[in-house]
Design an enzyme around this catalytic site. Structure first.
Site, PDB file in Angstrom:
ATOM      1  CG  ASP A  35      35.628 -18.748  52.817  1.00 52.48           C
ATOM      2  OD1 ASP A  35      34.866 -17.861  52.397  1.00 52.48           O
ATOM      3  OD2 ASP A  35      35.919 -18.889  54.012  1.00 52.48           O
ATOM      4  CG  ASP A  75      35.461 -18.926  58.529  1.00 52.66           C
ATOM      5  OD1 ASP A  75      34.888 -19.145  57.445  1.00 52.66           O
ATOM      6  OD2 ASP A  75      35.881 -17.805  58.847  1.00 52.66           O
TER       7      ASP A  75
END
Length: 191
Positions: free
Chosen positions: A167, A144
């Protein structure tokens, strides 16, 4: 261009953007390194075992279950996409499902393969195709890096989630499904 071609192109471009950004950050940033782009946006490298907000359950068995569940879900999404194209649905719906599919595949790639292709140096950046990888197949960590702390107070940060391209594609795809919900989920007409 056919809807099938648009779906394939959307999927390939989205997965390429997702994986290129993850590999770049993983091989150029130290773990937890952050670069301020704007006051409200940073590139901040972190990893998690694959659930939203780093939530974990069930240890190794839970991680394996989550990864296998995702793999099965991707086949369901692909089946949905195929049927959507066959019924000649609105192009917005095709793109939406393609984005959800590509986001799911992007995070699966991390979970399945990153543990066996990257190392985890204590200090420094990771090495792609490392001699001593940090994990095993199906036990990789999801990368991330997108961080939007819109407001940071002394004891409160508004929007402190750190996420990735995959995402984002899932979120955009779901938003498009809401926008095109009548075309995505048409009601059966009674004869």
């Amino acid at each position: 261009m056919s809807k099938k071609a648009i779906a394939i192109l959307t999927i390939l471009v989205a997965i390429l953007i997702d994986q290129a950004s993850k590999i770049y950050v993983k091989t150029h940033f130290e773990y937890q390194e952050s670069v301020k782009v704007f006051d409200w946006f940073r590139i901040h490298f972190t990893e998690n075992n694959g659930m939203a907000w780093g939530f974990e359950f069930g240890g190794r068995a839970g991680k394996l279950f989550l990864t296998l569940f995702r793999v099965v879900a991707v086949f369901g999404i692909l089946y949905w996409l195929r049927n959507t194209i066959k019924r000649n649905a609105h192009i917005g719906v095709v793109i939406a499902i393609s984005l959800v599919f590509s986001g799911a595949v992007g995070n699966i790639i991390d979970s399945v393969f990153y543990g066996v292709i990257f190392d985890a140096p204590a200090h420094g950046v990771a090495t792609l195709f490392a001699e001593n990888p940090y994990g095993e197949l199906f036990y990789g960590r999801v990368v991330d890096m997108l961080y939007f702390p819109i407001y940071e107070g002394e004891s409160f940060t508004f929007f402190n989630a750190i996420f990735n391209g995959a995402d984002s594609f899932i979120t955009i795809g779901v938003a498009l499904l809401f926008i095109f919900n009548k075309q995505a989920f048409p009601k059966e007409e009674n004869a």
